[in-house]
Scaffold this motif. Structure first.
Motif, PDB file in Angstrom:
ATOM      1  N   LEU A 294      -2.370  -5.440   5.677  1.00  0.00           N
ATOM      2  CA  LEU A 294      -1.844  -4.761   4.490  1.00  0.00           C
ATOM      3  C   LEU A 294      -2.688  -5.073   3.265  1.00  0.00           C
ATOM      4  O   LEU A 294      -2.990  -4.186   2.456  1.00  0.00           O
ATOM      5  CB  LEU A 294      -0.391  -5.182   4.245  1.00  0.00           C
ATOM      6  CG  LEU A 294       0.631  -4.751   5.300  1.00  0.00           C
ATOM      7  CD1 LEU A 294       2.016  -5.258   4.923  1.00  0.00           C
ATOM      8  CD2 LEU A 294       0.647  -3.232   5.451  1.00  0.00           C
ATOM      9  N   ARG A 295      -3.096  -6.349   3.149  1.00  0.00           N
ATOM     10  CA  ARG A 295      -3.902  -6.721   1.984  1.00  0.00           C
ATOM     11  C   ARG A 295      -5.263  -6.034   2.030  1.00  0.00           C
ATOM     12  O   ARG A 295      -5.770  -5.567   1.001  1.00  0.00           O
ATOM     13  CB  ARG A 295      -4.069  -8.241   1.949  1.00  0.00           C
ATOM     14  CG  ARG A 295      -4.770  -8.725   0.685  1.00  0.00           C
ATOM     15  CD  ARG A 295      -3.956  -8.365  -0.542  1.00  0.00           C
ATOM     16  NE  ARG A 295      -4.727  -8.443  -1.755  1.00  0.00           N
ATOM     17  CZ  ARG A 295      -4.308  -9.096  -2.840  1.00  0.00           C
ATOM     18  NH1 ARG A 295      -3.143  -9.709  -2.836  1.00  0.00           N
ATOM     19  NH2 ARG A 295      -5.040  -9.123  -3.915  1.00  0.00           N
ATOM     20  N   ALA A 296      -5.838  -5.963   3.216  1.00  0.00           N
ATOM     21  CA  ALA A 296      -7.128  -5.289   3.362  1.00  0.00           C
ATOM     22  C   ALA A 296      -6.994  -3.799   3.044  1.00  0.00           C
ATOM     23  O   ALA A 296      -7.875  -3.195   2.414  1.00  0.00           O
ATOM     24  CB  ALA A 296      -7.665  -5.489   4.778  1.00  0.00           C
ATOM     25  N   TYR A 297      -5.878  -3.209   3.466  1.00  0.00           N
ATOM     26  CA  TYR A 297      -5.644  -1.788   3.169  1.00  0.00           C
ATOM     27  C   TYR A 297      -5.524  -1.579   1.659  1.00  0.00           C
ATOM     28  O   TYR A 297      -6.083  -0.623   1.103  1.00  0.00           O
ATOM     29  CB  TYR A 297      -4.370  -1.316   3.869  1.00  0.00           C
ATOM     30  CG  TYR A 297      -3.992   0.102   3.538  1.00  0.00           C
ATOM     31  CD1 TYR A 297      -4.632   1.184   4.137  1.00  0.00           C
ATOM     32  CD2 TYR A 297      -2.987   0.373   2.610  1.00  0.00           C
ATOM     33  CE1 TYR A 297      -4.294   2.485   3.818  1.00  0.00           C
ATOM     34  CE2 TYR A 297      -2.639   1.672   2.289  1.00  0.00           C
ATOM     35  CZ  TYR A 297      -3.293   2.726   2.900  1.00  0.00           C
ATOM     36  OH  TYR A 297      -2.946   4.010   2.574  1.00  0.00           O
ATOM     37  N   PHE A 298      -4.815  -2.485   1.006  1.00  0.00           N
ATOM     38  CA  PHE A 298      -4.663  -2.392  -0.444  1.00  0.00           C
ATOM     39  C   PHE A 298      -6.017  -2.490  -1.140  1.00  0.00           C
ATOM     40  O   PHE A 298      -6.324  -1.701  -2.044  1.00  0.00           O
ATOM     41  CB  PHE A 298      -3.726  -3.496  -0.930  1.00  0.00           C
ATOM     42  CG  PHE A 298      -3.661  -3.635  -2.427  1.00  0.00           C
ATOM     43  CD1 PHE A 298      -2.927  -2.749  -3.190  1.00  0.00           C
ATOM     44  CD2 PHE A 298      -4.352  -4.653  -3.076  1.00  0.00           C
ATOM     45  CE1 PHE A 298      -2.865  -2.866  -4.568  1.00  0.00           C
ATOM     46  CE2 PHE A 298      -4.301  -4.787  -4.449  1.00  0.00           C
ATOM     47  CZ  PHE A 298      -3.553  -3.887  -5.194  1.00  0.00           C
ATOM     48  N   ASP A 299      -6.825  -3.449  -0.728  1.00  0.00           N
ATOM     49  CA  ASP A 299      -8.133  -3.638  -1.354  1.00  0.00           C
ATOM     50  C   ASP A 299      -9.041  -2.426  -1.150  1.00  0.00           C
ATOM     51  O   ASP A 299      -9.853  -2.092  -2.019  1.00  0.00           O
ATOM     52  CB  ASP A 299      -8.808  -4.890  -0.789  1.00  0.00           C
ATOM     53  CG  ASP A 299      -8.091  -6.172  -1.204  1.00  0.00           C
ATOM     54  OD1 ASP A 299      -7.384  -6.133  -2.235  1.00  0.00           O
ATOM     55  OD2 ASP A 299      -8.229  -7.192  -0.499  1.00  0.00           O
ATOM     56  N   ALA A 300      -8.910  -1.763  -0.011  1.00  0.00           N
ATOM     57  CA  ALA A 300      -9.769  -0.610   0.286  1.00  0.00           C
ATOM     58  C   ALA A 300      -9.269   0.672  -0.372  1.00  0.00           C
ATOM     59  O   ALA A 300     -10.020   1.654  -0.453  1.00  0.00           O
ATOM     60  CB  ALA A 300      -9.865  -0.407   1.801  1.00  0.00           C
ATOM     61  N   ASN A 301      -8.024   0.681  -0.835  1.00  0.00           N
ATOM     62  CA  ASN A 301      -7.445   1.908  -1.400  1.00  0.00           C
ATOM     63  C   ASN A 301      -6.788   1.639  -2.749  1.00  0.00           C
ATOM     64  O   ASN A 301      -5.715   2.161  -3.049  1.00  0.00           O
ATOM     65  CB  ASN A 301      -6.411   2.501  -0.435  1.00  0.00           C
ATOM     66  CG  ASN A 301      -7.000   2.901   0.894  1.00  0.00           C
ATOM     67  OD1 ASN A 301      -7.515   3.998   1.057  1.00  0.00           O
ATOM     68  ND2 ASN A 301      -6.925   1.985   1.860  1.00  0.00           N
ATOM     69  N   ARG A 302      -7.449   0.841  -3.543  1.00  0.00           N
ATOM     70  CA  ARG A 302      -6.866   0.434  -4.824  1.00  0.00           C
ATOM     71  C   ARG A 302      -6.566   1.632  -5.726  1.00  0.00           C
ATOM     72  O   ARG A 302      -5.568   1.639  -6.453  1.00  0.00           O
ATOM     73  CB  ARG A 302      -7.809  -0.542  -5.531  1.00  0.00           C
ATOM     74  CG  ARG A 302      -8.003  -1.856  -4.781  1.00  0.00           C
ATOM     75  CD  ARG A 302      -9.012  -2.749  -5.490  1.00  0.00           C
ATOM     76  NE  ARG A 302      -8.530  -3.188  -6.790  1.00  0.00           N
ATOM     77  CZ  ARG A 302      -7.771  -4.257  -6.989  1.00  0.00           C
ATOM     78  NH1 ARG A 302      -7.394  -5.002  -5.961  1.00  0.00           N
ATOM     79  NH2 ARG A 302      -7.386  -4.595  -8.194  1.00  0.00           N
ATOM     80  N   ASP A 303      -7.412   2.661  -5.702  1.00  0.00           N
ATOM     81  CA  ASP A 303      -7.202   3.823  -6.573  1.00  0.00           C
ATOM     82  C   ASP A 303      -5.882   4.530  -6.282  1.00  0.00           C
ATOM     83  O   ASP A 303      -5.327   5.208  -7.151  1.00  0.00           O
ATOM     84  CB  ASP A 303      -8.345   4.824  -6.421  1.00  0.00           C
ATOM     85  CG  ASP A 303      -9.609   4.343  -7.107  1.00  0.00           C
ATOM     86  OD1 ASP A 303      -9.534   3.311  -7.810  1.00  0.00           O
ATOM     87  OD2 ASP A 303     -10.665   4.985  -6.934  1.00  0.00           O
ATOM     88  N   ALA A 304      -5.397   4.385  -5.051  1.00  0.00           N
ATOM     89  CA  ALA A 304      -4.141   5.050  -4.690  1.00  0.00           C
ATOM     90  C   ALA A 304      -2.932   4.345  -5.288  1.00  0.00           C
ATOM     91  O   ALA A 304      -1.821   4.889  -5.258  1.00  0.00           O
ATOM     92  CB  ALA A 304      -4.000   5.114  -3.174  1.00  0.00           C
ATOM     93  N   PHE A 305      -3.134   3.155  -5.833  1.00  0.00           N
ATOM     94  CA  PHE A 305      -2.011   2.383  -6.360  1.00  0.00           C
ATOM     95  C   PHE A 305      -2.143   2.166  -7.865  1.00  0.00           C
ATOM     96  O   PHE A 305      -1.652   1.174  -8.402  1.00  0.00           O
ATOM     97  CB  PHE A 305      -1.915   1.038  -5.629  1.00  0.00           C
ATOM     98  CG  PHE A 305      -1.709   1.180  -4.154  1.00  0.00           C
ATOM     99  CD1 PHE A 305      -0.472   1.495  -3.636  1.00  0.00           C
ATOM    100  CD2 PHE A 305      -2.786   1.047  -3.271  1.00  0.00           C
ATOM    101  CE1 PHE A 305      -0.285   1.648  -2.274  1.00  0.00           C
ATOM    102  CE2 PHE A 305      -2.610   1.193  -1.908  1.00  0.00           C
ATOM    103  CZ  PHE A 305      -1.346   1.500  -1.404  1.00  0.00           C
ATOM    104  N   VAL A 306      -2.804   3.105  -8.512  1.00  0.00           N
ATOM    105  CA  VAL A 306      -2.955   3.024  -9.964  1.00  0.00           C
ATOM    106  C   VAL A 306      -1.653   3.462 -10.637  1.00  0.00           C
ATOM    107  O   VAL A 306      -1.103   4.519 -10.329  1.00  0.00           O
ATOM    108  CB  VAL A 306      -4.114   3.917 -10.445  1.00  0.00           C
ATOM    109  CG1 VAL A 306      -4.146   3.975 -11.967  1.00  0.00           C
ATOM    110  CG2 VAL A 306      -5.435   3.391  -9.912  1.00  0.00           C
ATOM    111  N   ARG A 307      -1.179   2.632 -11.534  1.00  0.00           N
ATOM    112  CA  ARG A 307      -0.020   3.012 -12.338  1.00  0.00           C
ATOM    113  C   ARG A 307      -0.501   3.784 -13.552  1.00  0.00           C
ATOM    114  O   ARG A 307      -1.437   3.350 -14.230  1.00  0.00           O
ATOM    115  CB  ARG A 307       0.742   1.768 -12.790  1.00  0.00           C
ATOM    116  CG  ARG A 307       1.625   1.162 -11.704  1.00  0.00           C
ATOM    117  CD  ARG A 307       2.248  -0.119 -12.188  1.00  0.00           C
ATOM    118  NE  ARG A 307       3.201  -0.657 -11.228  1.00  0.00           N
ATOM    119  CZ  ARG A 307       3.648  -1.895 -11.232  1.00  0.00           C
ATOM    120  NH1 ARG A 307       3.192  -2.741 -12.156  1.00  0.00           N
ATOM    121  NH2 ARG A 307       4.523  -2.302 -10.337  1.00  0.00           N
TER     122      ARG A 307
END
Length: 644
Positions: free
Chosen positions: A218-231
């Motif tokens: 999950l952490r690796a997924y977050f790091d690879a897709n940070r733009d998808a979690f922009v507030r």
């Protein structure tokens, strides 16, 4: 803090420092221009993203174009972020628009076409948004509209000039385009086309991972897709409202004002008499006397009028002064000297001889100042509130323009400032997903998300009965949310993503089976996981056209764009999964040579063909002028806008 700097730069020392600082900035820009070399200029070509002929498109132009594009998206999606805009191809679209614009401008200059100042001025004057209350062009309204949109006069004039050049070149290229009869016939015949096939959905949820997720994954997924979690950007707002109550004693009328108003409206309070009459106008005095005598002898006024071929007309609320001006003083004297129920003495006006029956008499006694004082006081108070509130709002606006803070204004008016936020651009509260800003702030949201911190504004609400003073207290830029705060959202998105990957692979397996000769049902049955059955489709383009008022489902639209005997995959959107669309049979119906559909096709395709001509002309301009793109600078802009 901001008030300190405002006051500091008003001093001689502060002004000198400001001028020196501006001089350093100017020197820096001049040095950069002198040192620029090469086609794109600057170090690694970083200050130019493209060159069209001799027209250069700077990185600043592209950044501005992207921001403008995002602003347009935010009109429908207020919380849209720059990262999402870039993922959707927004930067490429902005660059293409700038290249087309530059090509049009350069091509026009090369061949002597121009849009003069007078023509641009005429276009500006024709824009309704720039008209004042009298319906004519207003310079003040124009400047205010530009300031609101953060545009300069030069920007507007350049845009209008390029628009006029477009009309000169592209409109003639597209004007009067018509399609050949055979093409119109074939296009019309498509309405009779029937398609048979099937559509299956492979849900991502069916193929999504189950069980506990590995925290490292999950952490690796977050790091690879940070733009998808922009507030999205959020702001804290301070505001207050005030109405006529803020005027205090200023809204109360004085004795002198009440007396002056009573004197001004003396006629309104004087004794008055109104009458209701039924009248007849005849050509001669003899005819008028004859009618009067017959009625006096006991005949009905209305009957006498009918026998004379006339019609007696009732008139209500007749005032002596008004009748004298509309008819004549003699008619007014006759009408107001007769008793109730009596016939008047014939009197002459420019229309003829008047004779009337007095139906009703209403007398109003004169009213003294003491009798009407309350009414006058209420009227004056309402007038002074409206005028005083507008004057107070103007005073506050002037104070804010001179550097006053919202706190100072609130303290002066005795207002209690309220704070709300952080809030998103759509009004949703960050800390309360179901909460929204107070209704009073809704009209000001768009402006609030264009303002800087501690630059208060004032705006009327409730038809000018109430005013809102507000400012941005704090801005939290759009940024990636901390992982710890959104761990559940990351996991949900990871499962959806993995489900989409597996659903895509499943769709490819189903397509391979169908292409090998198996039916859609058999291909789906071989899947290890249970999926919904395929839906059969049997419809014509006419059936499709009847749904034009509704949104045509994407898999249906794809089915009508595929060749017979083909099978394709289509993403369902919103991480729902993948469609598999199979076209089994296509049959073409017959159409008569005089079918109205042919004429309709001709009308519809003409403008489309014209647009194609204009597009081809635009492409030809680019090819003749030559277009060079600086991929390094483009990617640098992309990285800057995305925050990387």
């Amino acid at each position: 803090m901001f008030q300190f700097f405002r006051n500091f730069f008003k001093t001689k020392l502060g002004l000198a420092i400001a001028l020196a600082f501006l001089g350093l900035i100017a020197l820096a820009f001049a040095s950069a221009d002198v040192s620029s070399t090469g086609t794109f200029g600057g170090i690694a070509g970083g200050d130019r993203v493209a060159v069209v002929g001799d027209e250069k498109i700077s990185t600043a132009d592209l950044i501005q174009g992207a921001n403008n594009g995002l602003d347009r998206v935010r009109q429908d999606q207020p919380t849209a972020t720059m990262q999402a805009f870039l993922r959707g191809g927004g930067l490429d679209s902005a660059l293409e628009a700038l290249i087309s614009r530059a090509a049009l401008k350069e091509y026009a200059q090369r061949y002597g076409l121009r849009a003069g100042d007078n023509l641009v001025n005429s276009e500006i004057r024709m824009i309704p948004a720039f008209r004042g209350p009298d319906g004519n062009f207003s310079e003040d309204t124009y400047r205010q509209a530009l300031a609101l949109q953060r545009l300069s006069d030069a920007d507007v004039r350049e845009d209008l000039g390029i628009g006029l050049l477009s009309q000169q070149m592209l409109l003639p290229a597209s004007f009067g385009a018509t399609v050949p009869d055979k093409l119109a016939y074939r296009y019309a015949q498509l309405f009779k086309e029937r398609r048979e096939g099937s559509i299956a959905l492979l849900p991502a949820a069916t193929y999504a991972p189950s069980g506990a997720a590995d925290p490292k994954v999950l952490r690796a997924y977050f790091d690879a897709n940070r733009d998808a979690f922009v507030r999205p950007e959020r702001r804290t707002i301070r505001y207050a409202t005030f109405d006529a109550a803020a005027l205090g004693d200023r809204a109360e009328p004085t004795d002198a004002e009440i007396a002056a108003r009573y004197e001004r409206d003396a006629e309104q309070y004087a004794a008055a008499e109104t009458r209701d009459v039924t009248q007849l106008i005849v050509p001669t005095e003899a005819a008028a006397k004859s009618i009067r005598d017959r009625v006096a002898g006991g005949a009905s006024f209305e009957q006498v009028a009918r026998e004379a071929g006339l019609r007696a007309s009732p008139v209500v609320d007749v005032v002596r002064e008004g009748l004298a001006s509309q008819a004549s003083p003699a008619v007014a004297a006759a009408y107001f000297s007769a008793e109730r129920g009596a016939m008047t003495t014939p009197a002459r006006s420019p229309l003829g001889w008047h004779v009337a029956r007095i139906d009703a008499v209403e007398t109003t006694l004169a009213r003294s100042l003491s009798q009407v004082r309350g009414d006058i006081t209420d009227t004056l108070r309402a007038e002074k509130r409206v005028r005083g509130l507008a004057d107070l709002a103007s005073e506050i606006e002037e104070q804010l323009g001179n550097g006053a803070t919202l706190s100072e204004v609130g303290e002066e008016l005795g207002l209690e400032l309220e704070t709300v936020g952080p809030v998103f651009a759509n009004g949703q509260l960050f800390d309360e997903p179901r909460g929204t800003v107070p209704e009073v702030l809704q009209p000001a949201l768009a402006t609030l998300f264009q303002m800087e911190v501690e630059e208060p504004e004032i705006a009327p609400i409730e038809s000018g009965q109430t005013y809102l003073v507000y400012e941005v207290d704090d801005i939290t830029p759009a940024a990636v949310a901390p992982y710890a705060q959104i761990a559940d959202a990351v996991e949900a998105r990871w499962r959806a993503t993995e489900g989409m990957k597996a659903a895509q692979a499943a769709a490819d397996r189903v397509i391979a089976r169908v292409r090998s000769g198996k039916t859609m049902a058999a291909a789906l049955a071989e899947e290890e996981r249970r999926v919904p059955p395929a839906q059969s489709v049997d419809m014509t383009r006419e059936d499709l056209a009847r749904q034009r008022e509704q949104r045509i489902p994407p898999p249906i639209a794809l089915l009508f764009s595929m060749a017979e005997g083909t099978t394709k995959r289509l993403e369902a959107g919103n991480n729902a999964g993948f469609f598999v669309v199979d076209v089994d049979d296509i049959t073409m119906g017959e159409i008569a040579g005089d079918d109205p559909l042919i004429a309709q096709a001709t009308r519809q395709m003409g403008p489309l063909l014209g647009e194609e001509y204009a597009e081809q002309f635009s492409r030809a301009m680019r090819e003749e002028l030559g277009v060079s793109r600086n991929a390094t600078a483009i990617e640098a802009v992309r990285a800057q806008l995305s925050g990387n």
